[in-house]
Design a protein around this motif. Structure first.
Motif, short mmCIF file in Angstrom:
data_model
loop_
_atom_site.label_atom_id
_atom_site.label_comp_id
_atom_site.label_asym_id
_atom_site.label_seq_id
_atom_site.Cartn_x
_atom_site.Cartn_y
_atom_site.Cartn_z
N PHE A 1 4.07 4.33 8.38
CA PHE A 1 3.16 2.95 7.72
C PHE A 1 4.29 2.40 6.56
O PHE A 1 4.18 1.57 6.14
CB PHE A 1 2.19 3.30 7.84
CG PHE A 1 1.48 3.32 6.09
CD1 PHE A 1 1.30 2.29 5.45
CD2 PHE A 1 1.38 5.42 6.14
CE1 PHE A 1 1.08 3.14 4.27
CE2 PHE A 1 1.26 5.25 4.72
CZ PHE A 1 0.76 4.35 3.93
N THR B 1 0.23 2.13 12.51
CA THR B 1 0.79 3.76 12.26
C THR B 1 0.24 3.95 10.70
O THR B 1 0.27 5.27 10.41
CB THR B 1 2.22 3.35 11.75
OG1 THR B 1 2.34 2.29 10.08
CG2 THR B 1 3.65 3.55 13.16
N HIS B 2 -0.71 3.30 9.98
CA HIS B 2 -1.66 3.70 8.35
C HIS B 2 -3.37 4.34 9.53
O HIS B 2 -3.30 5.44 9.31
CB HIS B 2 -2.00 2.69 7.51
CG HIS B 2 -2.72 2.85 6.65
ND1 HIS B 2 -2.19 3.84 5.76
CD2 HIS B 2 -4.12 2.82 6.86
CE1 HIS B 2 -2.80 3.65 5.02
NE2 HIS B 2 -3.87 2.70 5.38
N PHE C 1 7.43 0.38 7.34
CA PHE C 1 7.28 -0.63 7.62
C PHE C 1 6.56 -1.49 7.10
O PHE C 1 6.44 -3.32 7.09
CB PHE C 1 6.56 -0.10 9.04
CG PHE C 1 7.74 -0.35 10.44
CD1 PHE C 1 8.52 -1.06 11.38
CD2 PHE C 1 7.61 1.41 10.95
CE1 PHE C 1 9.16 -0.92 11.83
CE2 PHE C 1 8.36 1.79 11.39
CZ PHE C 1 9.26 0.47 11.98
N LEU C 2 5.81 -1.21 6.30
CA LEU C 2 5.32 -2.11 5.12
C LEU C 2 6.28 -3.30 4.11
O LEU C 2 5.90 -3.96 3.69
CB LEU C 2 3.97 -1.02 4.67
CG LEU C 2 3.60 -1.75 2.86
CD1 LEU C 2 2.88 -3.58 3.81
CD2 LEU C 2 2.34 -1.45 2.24
N THR D 1 2.78 -1.68 10.54
CA THR D 1 2.11 -0.89 9.02
C THR D 1 0.68 -0.38 9.47
O THR D 1 0.30 0.22 9.34
CB THR D 1 2.22 -1.71 8.39
OG1 THR D 1 3.50 -2.48 8.07
CG2 THR D 1 1.83 -1.03 7.01
N CYS E 1 7.91 -5.38 6.34
CA CYS E 1 7.02 -6.21 6.49
C CYS E 1 6.92 -7.46 4.61
O CYS E 1 7.07 -8.72 5.18
CB CYS E 1 5.43 -6.19 6.24
SG CYS E 1 3.94 -7.37 6.61
N THR F 1 6.05 -6.49 12.32
CA THR F 1 6.33 -5.53 11.15
C THR F 1 4.81 -4.87 10.52
O THR F 1 4.33 -3.44 10.49
CB THR F 1 7.14 -5.50 9.84
OG1 THR F 1 6.83 -6.73 9.24
CG2 THR F 1 8.36 -5.27 10.22
N LEU F 2 3.77 -6.17 10.63
CA LEU F 2 2.52 -5.82 9.39
C LEU F 2 2.11 -5.19 10.80
O LEU F 2 1.36 -4.41 10.06
CB LEU F 2 2.17 -7.15 10.05
CG LEU F 2 -0.01 -7.32 9.62
CD1 LEU F 2 0.18 -6.52 8.03
CD2 LEU F 2 -0.12 -8.85 8.92
#
Length: 489
Positions: free
Chosen positions: A442, A343-344, A445-446, A340, A449, A336-337
Motif C-alpha cells: 500500500f 492492499t492496506h 501506491f499511496l 492503496t 495517489c 491508485t487510491l
C-alpha cells in the motif's frame, strides 16, 4: 467537336500539389520498430522473474536486492542512452542514431538469451536500456523532422509502437521460455536496421549540415515529385537559420518556461510509478493474491494499455491536450487510491513479504488458489492505472515536448527531459520492492495517489492548451506571457 483553344486558354495548366504519404509512412514504420523493441525490453522482467525464481538453476535465482537491480538497471541504461542520443542526433542525425541503437540492443538480447549467472542478466538489461534510451531520444526527433503538418498525429506513433512491443512480450511470455523471449526480441531490431538502410536522412539534418541538394532530394522522396516540396524546403531553411540560441537566452521566458514545463512533466509522469508497475506487474499480481492465471492478467493489462494509446491518438486534436491530462490524472488517482485501500486492508499473501520465497512457491506449485472475486480489485485497478497513464500523461508529455520546446534549445532540452525521466524511473524502480518489503504494497501506491493529485494541479496551473495552435502561436504565448495572441484563421 471540342472547342479549340483561344488566346484566353492557359497553355500550361497548374495542377494542385499532391502530397503522397506512402513513403513517409514507410520511413516512420522503419524508425518506430526501435520503439517496439524498447517496449519489449522494458517489461521483460515481468514474466521472466517468476520463470527464473521457479527454475532449477540456483545461479539465476535472485533475492530481493537482485530483483530490484534486474528491474531497474534498464532505466539507468536508458538515462545514459538518452543523454548519448542528444549528442548523436547533432553529430550523425536521427536515422543513424536509431540504427546505432540496434548494436547494444542485439548484443544485450544475445547476452540475455545466453545468460549463465546474475551478472550476465544485469549487463544484458543495461545494454538494452542504452538502446531504449537512444531510441527514446532519437525516434521522436526523426519522426517529427520528416513528418508533414497534415499528419501531425504521427508524433504519437512511437508511443503506440512501444505499447505493441510490451503487448508482444506479454503474449509471447504465455508460450515461450524466457531465453527464447530474448531471441524473439532480436527480430524487430534486425528488420529495423535493414529497412532504415533504404530510408532518407532527415531534410532538417541535411540543411543544418549545409547539404541543401541532399535535403531537397530527401524531401522530394518523402513528399512525392508532384508535391510542393520546394516551398516546404524554403520554410525549413528559414526556420533553421533563425533558430540559433545562446546560453544567455535561457533567461528569457520564451526559453526557460517551456523547458521547465517539459522537464517537470517528464518528472511527474515517471513519479506516477508507471515504470515500476509495468516492470513488476506479475509480481504485484502475485503479492495481491489474484486468483487468476497471472500471466494472462498481465497480457490483459497490455491490451488495455494499447487501447488507451489508440484512443489518446484519436482524441488529441479533438478533445485537447489538457482535457486528456485531467482525465488521465483523475483515473490514476481513483485507481491508485483503490489499490492503496485494498492492499492496506488486505495484507500481502506472505505476511512480512518475502517476495522471492512467495514467487517460488506460487509459480512452482501445480495448483493455484480458489477463485475469489475480491482479488479482481487489483486487476481492475491496474487496468485503470495503465489506461489512465497512456490516455494522457504517457503520450501527451512527449507530444507537448515537440510542440512547446524552442527550436534553438530543443536538442539540449530534450536530452535533459530524457535524462530526468529515466533517472527518476531508475530510483523508483530500484526502491519499489524494498519499500514493499519494508512497509507493504500500500505504501508505494499511496505515494502514487498523492502524485496523481499533484499532476492534476500542475496541469491546471502550468500546462498550456496547444490544441489547434501553430508553433508560431505557441512561441508567441511564451514570449508575451499572455494568452495566445494569434487568432485562428
Amino acid at each position: 467537336m471540342e472547342d479549340s483553344p483561344d488566346e484566353n486558354t492557359a497553355l500550361i495548366k497548374n495542377k494542385p500539389a499532391q502530397i503522397r504519404h506512402g513513403r513517409l509512412f514507410l520511413a516512420v514504420f522503419s524508425a518506430v520498430l526501435g520503439n517496439f523493441t524498447f517496449g519489449f525490453a522494458l517489461v521483460f522482467p515481468s514474466p521472466v522473474i517468476p520463470q527464473l525464481q521457479k527454475g532449477e538453476d540456483p545461479r539465476l535465482q535472485m533475492d530481493i536486492h537482485q530483483i530490484s537491480w534486474f528491474g531497474s538497471v534498464f532505466t539507468l541504461g536508458a538515462a545514459f542512452g538518452g543523454i548519448s542520443a542528444m549528442v548523436l542526433n547533432d553529430r550523425v542525425g536521427g536515422k543513424i542514431s536509431i540504427m546505432l541503437s540496434g548494436v547494444p540492443s542485439v548484443v544485450g538480447l544475445l547476452v540475455m538469451g545466453a545468460a549463465q549467472n546474475f551478472w550476465m542478466l544485469l549487463w544484458a538489461r543495461f545494454l538494452t536500456g542504452i538502446a531504449g534510451g537512444i531510441t527514446a531520444g532519437s525516434i521522436p526527433v526523426y519522426v517529427s523532422e520528416i513528418s508533414h503538418l497534415s499528419v501531425r498525429v504521427l508524433g504519437s506513433y512511437p508511443q503506440i509502437t512501444a505499447v505493441f512491443g510490451s503487448l508482444a512480450l506479454y503474449a509471447l511470455g504465455l508460450v515461450l521460455p524466457w531465453r527464447w523471449l530474448a531471441v524473439a526480441g532480436e527480430i524487430p531490431v534486425v528488420i529495423m536496421i535493414i529497412l532504415l538502410c533504404f530510408m532518407p536522412t532527415s531534410p532538417r539534418y541535411h540543411v543544418m549540415k549545409g547539404n541543401r541538394a541532399k535535403a531537397v532530394k530527401s524531401l522530394e522522396w518523402l513528399r512525392g515529385p508532384s508535391s510542393d516540396y520546394l516551398t516546404e524546403f524554403n520554410k525549413i531553411e528559414r526556420s533553421i537559420n533563425s533558430q540559433g540560441a545562446k546560453w544567455s537566452d535561457l533567461k528569457k521566458p520564451l526559453y526557460y518556461k517551456p523547458i521547465l514545463i517539459s522537464v517537470f512533466m517528464r518528472f511527474l509522469q515517471q513519479m506516477t510509478g508507471i515504470t515500476p508497475i509495468l516492470v513488476y506487474l506479475e509480481p504485484i499480481f502475485h503479492m495481491t493474491a489474484i486468483s487468476l492465471e497471472l500471466k494472462y492478467d498481465a497480457a490483459l493489462v497490455g491490451v488495455v494499455r494499447l487501447m488507451s494509446v489508440v484512443i489518446a491518438a484519436s482524441l488529441m486534436d479533438k478533445a485537447g491536450r489538457k482535457a486528456l491530462l485531467f482525465t488521465s490524472g483523475f483515473l490514476m488517482y481513483i485507481a491508485t487510491l483503490s489499490m492503496t485501500m485494498y492492499t492496506h486492508k488486505t495484507p500481502c499473501s506472505h505476511g512480512n513479504l518475502t517476495v522471492t520465497e512467495g514467487l517460488k512457491s506460487t509459480y512452482g506449485g501445480s495448483t493455484g488458489p480458489a477463485f475469489d472475486p475480491i482479488t479482481l480489485i487489483t486487476l481492475i485497478s491496474s487496468m485503470v492505472i495503465i489506461f489512465g497513464e497512456f490516455l494522457g500523461w504517457g503520450p501527451i508529455t512527449l507530444l507537448l515536448m515537440s510542440e512547446i520546446l524552442p527550436l534553438g534549445a530543443r536538442g539540449v532540452a530534450s536530452g535533459l527531459c530524457v535524462g530526468v525521466s529515466w533517472i527518476t524511473a531508475f530510483i523508483l524502480t530500484q526502491l519499489f520492492m524494498h519499500v514493499v518489503e519494508a512497509y507493504g504494497l500500500f505504501a508505494p501506491f499511496l505515494f502514487f495517489c498523492v502524485v496523481s493529485v499533484v499532476n492534476i494541479i500542475f496541469t491546471a496551473k502550468c500546462v498550456p492548451e496547444t490544441k489547434g495552435r501553430t508553433l508560431e502561436e505557441i512561441k508567441n504565448y511564451f514570449r508575451t506571457g499572455r494568452t495566445f495572441t494569434i487568432l485562428d484563421a
